[in-house]
Design a protein around this motif. Structure first.
Motif, short mmCIF file in Angstrom:
data_model
loop_
_atom_site.label_atom_id
_atom_site.label_comp_id
_atom_site.label_asym_id
_atom_site.label_seq_id
_atom_site.Cartn_x
_atom_site.Cartn_y
_atom_site.Cartn_z
N LYS A 148 -2.88 4.00 5.31
CA LYS A 148 -3.50 2.89 4.89
C LYS A 148 -3.09 1.73 4.62
O LYS A 148 -3.22 0.81 4.55
CB LYS A 148 -4.29 3.33 3.41
N ILE A 149 -1.62 1.97 3.91
CA ILE A 149 -0.72 0.80 3.36
C ILE A 149 -0.42 0.09 4.75
O ILE A 149 -0.52 -0.96 4.93
CB ILE A 149 0.56 1.29 2.70
N VAL A 150 0.26 0.95 5.93
CA VAL A 150 0.82 0.21 6.94
C VAL A 150 -0.32 -0.40 7.71
O VAL A 150 -0.25 -1.71 7.98
CB VAL A 150 1.32 1.46 7.78
N LYS A 157 -2.62 -8.09 5.25
CA LYS A 157 -3.31 -8.38 3.95
C LYS A 157 -2.43 -8.14 2.74
O LYS A 157 -2.70 -8.80 1.59
CB LYS A 157 -4.61 -7.22 3.83
N ILE A 158 -1.29 -7.42 2.93
CA ILE A 158 -0.16 -7.34 2.11
C ILE A 158 0.97 -7.35 2.53
O ILE A 158 1.32 -7.23 3.62
CB ILE A 158 -0.22 -6.00 1.20
N THR A 159 2.17 -7.84 1.67
CA THR A 159 3.39 -7.87 2.28
C THR A 159 4.20 -6.61 1.47
O THR A 159 3.64 -6.06 0.70
CB THR A 159 4.26 -9.10 1.56
N LYS A 160 5.37 -6.21 2.24
CA LYS A 160 6.15 -5.11 1.64
C LYS A 160 6.53 -5.18 0.29
O LYS A 160 6.20 -4.24 -0.69
CB LYS A 160 7.39 -5.07 2.16
N GLU A 161 6.58 -6.34 -0.41
CA GLU A 161 6.99 -6.49 -1.49
C GLU A 161 5.79 -6.44 -2.79
O GLU A 161 5.78 -6.13 -3.79
CB GLU A 161 7.35 -7.95 -2.15
N GLU A 162 4.65 -6.29 -2.10
CA GLU A 162 3.35 -6.04 -2.89
C GLU A 162 3.19 -4.49 -3.02
O GLU A 162 2.22 -4.29 -3.87
CB GLU A 162 2.18 -6.87 -2.23
N THR A 164 3.57 -1.61 -4.79
CA THR A 164 4.10 -1.04 -6.24
C THR A 164 3.51 0.24 -6.38
O THR A 164 2.57 0.90 -5.74
CB THR A 164 3.79 -2.08 -7.29
N LYS A 165 3.97 0.83 -7.59
CA LYS A 165 3.74 2.11 -7.93
C LYS A 165 1.84 1.86 -8.24
O LYS A 165 0.84 2.93 -7.87
CB LYS A 165 4.20 2.52 -9.03
N GLU A 166 1.43 1.08 -8.78
CA GLU A 166 0.13 0.77 -9.04
C GLU A 166 -0.62 0.73 -7.79
O GLU A 166 -1.79 1.13 -7.55
CB GLU A 166 -0.30 -0.27 -9.73
N TRP A 167 0.06 0.03 -6.77
CA TRP A 167 -0.60 -0.10 -5.63
C TRP A 167 -0.91 1.12 -4.74
O TRP A 167 -1.85 1.33 -4.24
CB TRP A 167 0.29 -1.52 -4.74
N ILE A 168 0.24 1.87 -4.70
CA ILE A 168 0.18 3.30 -4.24
C ILE A 168 -1.09 4.05 -4.76
O ILE A 168 -1.79 4.60 -3.98
CB ILE A 168 1.40 3.98 -4.21
N GLU A 169 -1.12 4.19 -5.91
CA GLU A 169 -2.03 4.72 -6.76
C GLU A 169 -3.38 4.24 -6.41
O GLU A 169 -4.40 5.20 -6.29
CB GLU A 169 -1.67 4.79 -8.35
#
Ligand code: IPE
Ligand code: IPE
Ligand code: MG
Length: 236
Positions: A148-150, A157-162, A164-169
């Motif tokens: 989903k992230i890739v 829609k997002i950059t690598k730096e975005e 985060t742990k919260e984002w993964i969750e």
């Protein structure tokens, strides 16, 4: 037992293991063991929500359980339909919201329909959450989250730096509080691939009891044990 002065887990996990051994010891079939497990689950969940434990995740069927004999898998799939359509009526009435975690692939269409219906019918319920892990594997949840992230990176829609742990969750199957307490019945001392990300700081409890016998009294003992644990989360 009175739970009023006890600390309750905000999110309880149950690995419902030992149905087969329970049946074998009684010279019954494995299917009869699963049926007894289902009957116990219904009673246990009623008790759990009455005691105001707000969120429960149960391990119903792992991605790896497809390795079992077709006969056993077929029986379990049929049993799931009966449970979702009939046995969980009381949970619906109690106001429990049901969600599912896992992969949809390989699940028969009639089971998927029963799952969707239950999710739909309970989506506005606010008295508790039941997360049913079905065709679920903790490692695959991490694989699916990564995909989903890739996808979102590739779509810009997002950059690598975005990330985060919260984002993964936010990209796991469900957005639930972390697991506080995980019970694995039947005496096995392992996670068996159950919610491995969410249980990073969970307290584990491994009763010898097979799941069909893990009743209200057994849960009382487990909750008393949870109250003895000193949780530190890496602090002191
Ligand atoms: C748990 O009981 C139910 C499922 C995995 C679906 P088991 O079927 O694993 O029972 P044992 O471990 O063989 O006793
Ligand atoms: C874990 O039990 C899965 C469920 C309870 C659904 P298993 O019986 O599949 O686990 P292992 O193989 O003993 O680790
Ligand atoms: Mg087992």
């Amino acid at each position: 037992m009175d739970y009023t002065n006890l600390v309750l887990p905000k999110h309880l996990g149950i690995i419902m293991d030992g149905n087969g051994r329970w049946a074998t010891e009684k010279q019954l079939t494995r299917s009869q063991g699963h049926k007894a497990g289902a009957k116990n689950l219904k009673r246990l969940l009623t008790y759990i929500y009455d005691k105001k434990i707000p969120c429960v995740s149960i391990y119903a069927f792992s991605t790896e359980n497809f390795k079992r004999d077709k006969k056993e898998v077929d029986y379990l799939m049929k049993l799931f339909i009966t449970i979702f359509q009939k046995e969980f009526l009381s949970l619906k009435e109690k106001g429990v919201k049901v969600v599912f975690s896992g992969r949809k692939e390989n699940i028969p269409k009639d089971v998927l329909n029963a799952m969707e219906k239950l999710e739909q019918e309970t989506k506005d319920n606010k008295q508790g959450i039941l997360n049913i892990c079905l065709n679920y594997g903790g490692q695959y949840e991490i694989v699916d989250m990564t995909q989903k992230i890739v996808e979102q990176i590739l779509e810009g829609k997002i950059t690598k730096e975005e990330i985060t742990k919260e984002w993964i969750e936010k990209n796991l199957y469900q957005q639930l509080p972390p697991l506080d307490f995980v019970i694995h019945t039947s005496g096995e001392l392992r996670t068996s691939n159950f919610m491995i990300y969410q249980s990073a700081y969970a307290e584990y409890y491994f009763p010898k009891t097979y799941f069909p016998d893990f009743n209200e009294e057994q849960l009382d003992i487990a909750i008393l044990e949870y109250n003895k644990r000193k949780r530190r989360f890496g602090g002191n």
